[in-house]
Design an enzyme around this catalytic site. Sequence first.
Site, PDB file in Angstrom:
ATOM      1  N   ARG A   1     101.323  72.036  57.848  1.00 38.75           N
ATOM      2  CA  ARG A   1      99.959  72.702  57.845  1.00 38.75           C
ATOM      3  C   ARG A   1      99.678  73.624  59.204  1.00 38.75           C
ATOM      4  O   ARG A   1      99.069  74.784  59.190  1.00 38.75           O
ATOM      5  CB  ARG A   1      98.768  71.840  57.617  1.00 38.75           C
ATOM      6  CG  ARG A   1      98.958  71.444  56.289  1.00 38.75           C
ATOM      7  CD  ARG A   1      97.485  70.187  55.974  1.00 38.75           C
ATOM      8  NE  ARG A   1      97.611  70.099  54.569  1.00 38.75           N
ATOM      9  CZ  ARG A   1      96.845  70.431  53.504  1.00 38.75           C
ATOM     10  NH1 ARG A   1      96.562  71.728  53.441  1.00 38.75           N
ATOM     11  NH2 ARG A   1      97.026  69.954  52.517  1.00 38.75           N
TER      12      ARG A   1
ATOM     13  N   LYS B   1      98.519  59.731  63.505  1.00 40.79           N
ATOM     14  CA  LYS B   1      98.968  59.955  62.368  1.00 40.79           C
ATOM     15  C   LYS B   1     100.167  60.791  62.189  1.00 40.79           C
ATOM     16  O   LYS B   1      99.875  62.055  62.257  1.00 40.79           O
ATOM     17  CB  LYS B   1      97.579  60.440  61.534  1.00 40.79           C
ATOM     18  CG  LYS B   1      98.136  60.786  60.056  1.00 40.79           C
ATOM     19  CD  LYS B   1      96.929  61.355  59.262  1.00 40.79           C
ATOM     20  CE  LYS B   1      97.214  61.584  57.928  1.00 40.79           C
ATOM     21  NZ  LYS B   1      96.076  62.618  57.192  1.00 40.79           N
TER      22      LYS B   1
ATOM     23  N   ILE C   1      97.278  56.558  56.463  1.00 37.79           N
ATOM     24  CA  ILE C   1      96.147  57.496  55.782  1.00 37.79           C
ATOM     25  C   ILE C   1      96.661  58.131  54.602  1.00 37.79           C
ATOM     26  O   ILE C   1      97.326  58.637  54.656  1.00 37.79           O
ATOM     27  CB  ILE C   1      95.675  58.194  56.932  1.00 37.79           C
ATOM     28  CG1 ILE C   1      94.868  57.614  58.084  1.00 37.79           C
ATOM     29  CG2 ILE C   1      94.498  59.088  56.522  1.00 37.79           C
ATOM     30  CD1 ILE C   1      94.811  58.312  59.376  1.00 37.79           C
TER      31      ILE C   1
ATOM     32  N   THR D   1      91.640  66.739  55.978  1.00 38.28           N
ATOM     33  CA  THR D   1      92.426  67.779  55.053  1.00 38.28           C
ATOM     34  C   THR D   1      91.933  67.771  53.679  1.00 38.28           C
ATOM     35  O   THR D   1      91.461  68.601  53.070  1.00 38.28           O
ATOM     36  CB  THR D   1      93.869  67.975  55.220  1.00 38.28           C
ATOM     37  OG1 THR D   1      94.135  67.834  56.582  1.00 38.28           O
ATOM     38  CG2 THR D   1      94.258  69.231  54.436  1.00 38.28           C
TER      39      THR D   1
ATOM     40  N   TYR E   1      97.326  77.626  63.737  1.00 35.48           N
ATOM     41  CA  TYR E   1      97.596  79.341  63.914  1.00 35.48           C
ATOM     42  C   TYR E   1      97.995  79.857  65.290  1.00 35.48           C
ATOM     43  O   TYR E   1      98.819  80.477  65.165  1.00 35.48           O
ATOM     44  CB  TYR E   1      96.209  79.788  63.418  1.00 35.48           C
ATOM     45  CG  TYR E   1      96.302  81.253  63.347  1.00 35.48           C
ATOM     46  CD1 TYR E   1      96.904  81.827  62.177  1.00 35.48           C
ATOM     47  CD2 TYR E   1      95.659  82.326  64.125  1.00 35.48           C
ATOM     48  CE1 TYR E   1      96.947  83.286  62.066  1.00 35.48           C
ATOM     49  CE2 TYR E   1      95.550  83.498  64.219  1.00 35.48           C
ATOM     50  CZ  TYR E   1      96.309  83.821  63.125  1.00 35.48           C
ATOM     51  OH  TYR E   1      96.311  85.291  62.939  1.00 35.48           O
TER      52      TYR E   1
ATOM     53  N   TYR F   1      96.507  63.761  64.945  1.00 40.86           N
ATOM     54  CA  TYR F   1      97.123  64.281  63.510  1.00 40.86           C
ATOM     55  C   TYR F   1      98.271  65.172  63.868  1.00 40.86           C
ATOM     56  O   TYR F   1      98.081  66.356  64.231  1.00 40.86           O
ATOM     57  CB  TYR F   1      96.105  64.388  62.671  1.00 40.86           C
ATOM     58  CG  TYR F   1      96.283  64.934  61.114  1.00 40.86           C
ATOM     59  CD1 TYR F   1      97.636  64.432  60.865  1.00 40.86           C
ATOM     60  CD2 TYR F   1      95.570  65.530  60.407  1.00 40.86           C
ATOM     61  CE1 TYR F   1      97.945  64.894  59.455  1.00 40.86           C
ATOM     62  CE2 TYR F   1      95.937  65.903  59.154  1.00 40.86           C
ATOM     63  CZ  TYR F   1      97.194  65.383  58.668  1.00 40.86           C
ATOM     64  OH  TYR F   1      97.201  65.713  57.215  1.00 40.86           O
TER      65      TYR F   1
END
Length: 298
Positions: free
Chosen positions: A145, A169, A211, A51, A114, A140
């Site tokens: 997000r 993550k 991370i 990202t 989405y 992840y």
Amino acid sequence: MKNSMKNVFVGTGVALVTPFRKQETIDFSKLGKLIDNLIANGVDYMVALGTTSEAATMTETERHALQDFIVESVGGRCPIMLGMGGNNTLAVTDAIANTNFDGISGILSVAPYYNKPNQRGLAQHFRQVADASPVPVIIYNVPGRTGVNITAETTLLLANECPNIKGIKEASGNLQQVMQILRSKPEGFSVISGDDALTYPMIMCGAEGVISVMANALPKEMSTMVKYALKGDVKKALPLHNKLLPLMNAIFEEGNPSGIKALLEIEGMIGNTLRLPLVKVSKPLYNKLSSLYDGLNA
């Protein structure tokens, strides 16, 4: 059940930014210098095309060029994790099939965004990604997000079912969820912090590192704090965490990577250029970042 493949993603990983020139073309020279600085200051691995890299606004040609450059620049000095995710499962597995994994030690695959799949859909998606990938997969989870949270139950299901899924993550910000995963995960499955500010408490609960966005600008400080935390040295790790915390929080006030790019410009490492729809931080936040950075070295 033991997840037997060795995990190389322990300690401080860096979610690499992509330096752009004012014309918004990739500044490979600045990126090469950034990578050298990160390795010289003790980071353990790189995360390419995540990202923070602004990969979502790159062409396929740019993403391939960036991957090739990072692999060449790192030159085997540390492992590289490659961001490979999406909300079209077939497109993700096709991309994996057509990727050159020379120099790549694993992939970071974000939850589909989405579409808002349910937990069964998420599990099936990651099973297919794991089956397609010739290198270990790190899931992840970043519901802020993606719009969906991968629950602890789904994470543990995948951890036990898929030997090629090596860890997660976790950027849900939900420490109860994180602790549930840590308490019940199989041996060999890693939990990695996806939030700079939660890295210290997550490691104290059993996570294996971070991370980090912050480490782009402060690699020595972040990697030192993480090393002490992983050793259980609270007396050294906690003061570093507390010292860095205000700046950790500030770089995300107006979004990522807007904050970290401003901080990197303040340091003189790269230019403060982003691609729309991302924009530079406001002047008040820029001044705040500059003041907090100066305060670290006072």
